[in-house]
Motif scaffolding. Structure first.
Motif, PDB file in Angstrom:
ATOM      1  N   MET A 253       0.810  -1.219   0.000  1.00  0.00           N
ATOM      2  CA  MET A 253       0.000   0.000   0.000  1.00  0.00           C
ATOM      3  C   MET A 253       0.842   1.267   0.000  1.00  0.00           C
ATOM      4  O   MET A 253       0.494   2.258  -0.648  1.00  0.00           O
ATOM      5  N   ASP A 254       1.956   1.280   0.682  1.00  0.00           N
ATOM      6  CA  ASP A 254       2.788   2.491   0.731  1.00  0.00           C
ATOM      7  C   ASP A 254       3.331   2.849  -0.647  1.00  0.00           C
ATOM      8  O   ASP A 254       3.247   4.007  -1.081  1.00  0.00           O
ATOM      9  N   VAL A 255       3.877   1.857  -1.359  1.00  0.00           N
ATOM     10  CA  VAL A 255       4.411   2.150  -2.693  1.00  0.00           C
ATOM     11  C   VAL A 255       3.281   2.379  -3.693  1.00  0.00           C
ATOM     12  O   VAL A 255       3.449   3.136  -4.669  1.00  0.00           O
ATOM     13  N   ALA A 256       2.129   1.759  -3.472  1.00  0.00           N
ATOM     14  CA  ALA A 256       0.975   1.980  -4.351  1.00  0.00           C
ATOM     15  C   ALA A 256       0.556   3.444  -4.315  1.00  0.00           C
ATOM     16  O   ALA A 256       0.295   4.064  -5.354  1.00  0.00           O
ATOM     17  N   VAL A 257       0.497   4.000  -3.111  1.00  0.00           N
ATOM     18  CA  VAL A 257       0.106   5.408  -2.960  1.00  0.00           C
ATOM     19  C   VAL A 257       1.153   6.322  -3.587  1.00  0.00           C
ATOM     20  O   VAL A 257       0.819   7.353  -4.185  1.00  0.00           O
ATOM     21  N   GLN A 258       2.427   5.954  -3.498  1.00  0.00           N
ATOM     22  CA  GLN A 258       3.471   6.754  -4.138  1.00  0.00           C
ATOM     23  C   GLN A 258       3.310   6.745  -5.653  1.00  0.00           C
ATOM     24  O   GLN A 258       3.484   7.783  -6.316  1.00  0.00           O
ATOM     25  N   CYS A 259       2.959   5.581  -6.210  1.00  0.00           N
ATOM     26  CA  CYS A 259       2.695   5.484  -7.649  1.00  0.00           C
ATOM     27  C   CYS A 259       1.495   6.340  -8.030  1.00  0.00           C
ATOM     28  O   CYS A 259       1.518   7.080  -9.023  1.00  0.00           O
ATOM     29  N   LEU A 260       0.444   6.249  -7.237  1.00  0.00           N
ATOM     30  CA  LEU A 260      -0.762   7.062  -7.440  1.00  0.00           C
ATOM     31  C   LEU A 260      -0.412   8.544  -7.456  1.00  0.00           C
ATOM     32  O   LEU A 260      -0.850   9.296  -8.347  1.00  0.00           O
ATOM     33  N   ILE A 264      -0.954  11.390 -10.443  1.00  0.00           N
ATOM     34  CA  ILE A 264      -1.744  12.602 -10.226  1.00  0.00           C
ATOM     35  C   ILE A 264      -0.903  13.837 -10.537  1.00  0.00           C
ATOM     36  O   ILE A 264      -1.389  14.799 -11.153  1.00  0.00           O
ATOM     37  N   THR A 265       0.358  13.802 -10.143  1.00  0.00           N
ATOM     38  CA  THR A 265       1.263  14.914 -10.463  1.00  0.00           C
ATOM     39  C   THR A 265       1.385  15.092 -11.971  1.00  0.00           C
ATOM     40  O   THR A 265       1.371  16.217 -12.485  1.00  0.00           O
ATOM     41  N   ASN A 266       1.463  13.982 -12.703  1.00  0.00           N
ATOM     42  CA  ASN A 266       1.500  14.033 -14.171  1.00  0.00           C
ATOM     43  C   ASN A 266       0.251  14.712 -14.707  1.00  0.00           C
ATOM     44  O   ASN A 266       0.319  15.604 -15.567  1.00  0.00           O
ATOM     45  N   ALA A 267      -0.912  14.319 -14.202  1.00  0.00           N
ATOM     46  CA  ALA A 267      -2.177  14.890 -14.689  1.00  0.00           C
ATOM     47  C   ALA A 267      -2.281  16.380 -14.396  1.00  0.00           C
ATOM     48  O   ALA A 267      -2.823  17.152 -15.198  1.00  0.00           O
ATOM     49  N   LEU A 268      -1.759  16.807 -13.261  1.00  0.00           N
ATOM     50  CA  LEU A 268      -1.856  18.222 -12.872  1.00  0.00           C
ATOM     51  C   LEU A 268      -1.130  19.140 -13.850  1.00  0.00           C
ATOM     52  O   LEU A 268      -1.446  20.341 -13.922  1.00  0.00           O
ATOM     53  N   HIS A 269      -0.178  18.611 -14.606  1.00  0.00           N
ATOM     54  CA  HIS A 269       0.546  19.447 -15.563  1.00  0.00           C
ATOM     55  C   HIS A 269      -0.369  20.000 -16.659  1.00  0.00           C
ATOM     56  O   HIS A 269       0.011  20.939 -17.359  1.00  0.00           O
ATOM     57  N   HIS A 270      -1.560  19.434 -16.812  1.00  0.00           N
ATOM     58  CA  HIS A 270      -2.486  19.925 -17.843  1.00  0.00           C
ATOM     59  C   HIS A 270      -3.331  21.109 -17.359  1.00  0.00           C
ATOM     60  O   HIS A 270      -3.985  21.767 -18.173  1.00  0.00           O
ATOM     61  N   VAL A 271      -3.339  21.376 -16.063  1.00  0.00           N
ATOM     62  CA  VAL A 271      -4.228  22.409 -15.522  1.00  0.00           C
ATOM     63  C   VAL A 271      -3.934  23.796 -16.092  1.00  0.00           C
ATOM     64  O   VAL A 271      -4.888  24.525 -16.447  1.00  0.00           O
ATOM     65  N   THR A 360       5.499  17.520  -7.453  1.00  0.00           N
ATOM     66  CA  THR A 360       4.127  17.922  -7.126  1.00  0.00           C
ATOM     67  C   THR A 360       4.105  19.378  -6.666  1.00  0.00           C
ATOM     68  O   THR A 360       3.239  20.158  -7.093  1.00  0.00           O
ATOM     69  N   GLN A 361       5.061  19.753  -5.827  1.00  0.00           N
ATOM     70  CA  GLN A 361       5.136  21.146  -5.352  1.00  0.00           C
ATOM     71  C   GLN A 361       5.394  22.103  -6.503  1.00  0.00           C
ATOM     72  O   GLN A 361       4.816  23.196  -6.553  1.00  0.00           O
ATOM     73  N   GLN A 362       6.227  21.681  -7.451  1.00  0.00           N
ATOM     74  CA  GLN A 362       6.546  22.553  -8.588  1.00  0.00           C
ATOM     75  C   GLN A 362       5.331  22.792  -9.476  1.00  0.00           C
ATOM     76  O   GLN A 362       5.059  23.927  -9.887  1.00  0.00           O
ATOM     77  N   VAL A 363       4.588  21.719  -9.793  1.00  0.00           N
ATOM     78  CA  VAL A 363       3.430  21.902 -10.669  1.00  0.00           C
ATOM     79  C   VAL A 363       2.350  22.705  -9.955  1.00  0.00           C
ATOM     80  O   VAL A 363       1.648  23.525 -10.584  1.00  0.00           O
ATOM     81  N   ILE A 364       2.198  22.522  -8.663  1.00  0.00           N
ATOM     82  CA  ILE A 364       1.227  23.316  -7.912  1.00  0.00           C
ATOM     83  C   ILE A 364       1.630  24.784  -7.914  1.00  0.00           C
ATOM     84  O   ILE A 364       0.778  25.678  -8.034  1.00  0.00           O
ATOM     85  N   ALA A 365       2.931  25.060  -7.815  1.00  0.00           N
ATOM     86  CA  ALA A 365       3.392  26.452  -7.873  1.00  0.00           C
ATOM     87  C   ALA A 365       3.032  27.093  -9.212  1.00  0.00           C
ATOM     88  O   ALA A 365       2.631  28.272  -9.268  1.00  0.00           O
TER      89      ALA A 365
END
Length: 418
Positions: A253-260, A264-271, A360-365
């Motif tokens: 579960m720990d590595v699964a969430v990291q993959c998830l 999600i970080t990849n998808a956020l690049h489209h925002v 993730t922090q970079q794309v959110i910025a």
């Protein structure tokens, strides 16, 4: 009582559920008069309502002749998708069908009566759909035929091909969703309700589709696994597990969430592209049509981020939350505020030990930079004590009534989550 407790924790949901139920939905979904339509078009809108909970209402809310063009566009792609999904069609038959499907738009008698899929009526009565296609202005016909051709070729390519690299993930999402965004954008411009740049800028239109498709793929991990489908890119998940199915095992579960979180970080690049695209729209019905799915997507990603439940069941946004988003997302400043709110929610959940945390922090910025709230909408969830008290009282009095919302309303809200 569990429902009541949820509403008491989100009093704004009560306000918008009541507003939606009491007629506010007509602001985003005006009722369409089908009585004045010809027999063929009435049949097409019936098929639209039978095959789509997600898009039927907002398609019918579009202005003028654009709604007919988008309705036919949807049904043509639904027919194409039904061919792709039908596992009873042998590959040596299916591949040529997908490649040639666009040509059937100009063949008045073509139909396919051997499908076993639930939406087979769009193939069995394709002559009605193709007739109404040919009744459209040529500028609409050209767009629909072109996108149908390109999508059919792309679907055939991925019939026996796994999504391995992130590049192929983008390519697959382009074929099944990006092309829809491009086609819709070209229809918007062809209708002259939007400027020509909306249809010409295919990169932005593609991003609109990719953001929605990636969100669906990320959220639907468990459902796809149960049905034997795999759409997560091997390039990413293979860094965390030997098999994609291993991510659902409790010990992983720990590595699964990291993959998830990485996906999600990849998808956020489209925002940023999504916000730029929406900022160009002028027509209110087109804006609503485009913006509502996008805000549903960002809310869904925020709910999925760092959430083990993705691998155990279904992650959905609340119905009241979905209605709130639908009622709010009617202008670009409101949408920017919504995007800002949900990326901040993701930011607050970033684990310091997550391998993707810096990305993730970079794309959110980058999203913050273009969506910093500068209007009253930015504080749309800050309510006064008096409002909160009234809303909580209203919740206590009306929770039972709201639990029996009409099926049409509930179907539409659920569609926003799907």
């Amino acid at each position: 009582m569990e429902l009541l407790r949820k509403w008491l924790g989100h009093p704004e949901d009560i306000y918008h559920l009541l507003r939606f139920k009491m007629g506010g939905y007509r602001a985003v979904m005006p009722r369409m008069d089908t009585d004045s339509l010809g027999c063929g078009l009435r049949t097409c809108y019936r098929y639209l309502n039978q095959t789509s909970r997600s898009f039927a209402a907002v398609i019918q809310a579009l202005d003028g002749e654009l709604r007919h063009a988008v309705c036919i566009f949807y049904l043509v792609l639904r027919a194409l998708d039904t061919v792709e999904d039908d596992m009873s069609i042998p590959l040596d038959v299916k591949v040529p069908m997908l490649h040639e499907f666009h040509s059937h738009l100009y063949q008045p008698d073509w139909k396919y009566t051997e499908s076993k899929e639930k939406d087979r009526q769009v193939l069995e009565d394709f002559p009605t759909i193709s007739m109404e296609f040919r009744n459209l202005s040529k500028v609409y016909q050209d767009v629909i035929s072109d996108i149908c051709h390109k999508m059919g070729v792309g679907m055939a390519e991925f019939l026996e091909k796994k999504v391995d690299s992130q590049h192929e993930w983008d390519k697959y999402c382009h074929y099944v969703a990006g092309l829809v965004g491009i086609g819709l954008s070209r229809l918007f411009s062809a209708s002259e309700l939007e400027d020509s740049i909306v249809g010409q800028d295919t990169d932005l239109a593609n991003s609109m589709g990719l953001f929605l498709q990636k969100t669906n793929i990320i959220r639907d991990y468990l459902e796809d696994q149960m049905e034997g489908r795999e759409f997560w890119p091997r390039e990413v998940w293979s860094r965390y597990a030997k098999k994609l199915s291993d991510l659902a095992k409790p010990e992983n579960m720990d590595v699964a969430v990291q993959c998830l979180n990485e996906l999600i970080t990849n998808a956020l690049h489209h925002v940023p592209d999504v916000l730029t695209y929406l900022s160009r729209l002028k027509n209110q019905s087109v804006f609503n049509f485009c913006a509502i799915p996008q805000v549903m997507a960002i809310a869904t990603l925020a709910a999925c981020y760092n959430n083990q439940q993705v691998f155990r069941g279904v992650v959905k946004i609340r119905k009241g939350q979905a209605v709130t988003l639908m009622m709010d997302a009617t202008n670009i400043q409101a949408v920017k505020a919504i995007m800002y709110q949900y990326v901040e929610e993701i930011y607050q959940k970033i684990p310091s030990t997550d391998p993707s945390s810096n990305k993730t922090q970079q794309v959110i910025a980058s999203i913050r930079a273009i969506s910093l709230p500068g209007s009253p909408m930015a504080s749309r969830h800050h309510y006064s004590p008096i409002y909160l008290s009234c809303a909580m009282l209203l919740a206590a009095l009306s929770w039972q009534y709201l639990s029996t919302l009409s099926k049409a309303t509930e179907d539409y809200v659920q569609a926003g989550e799907n």
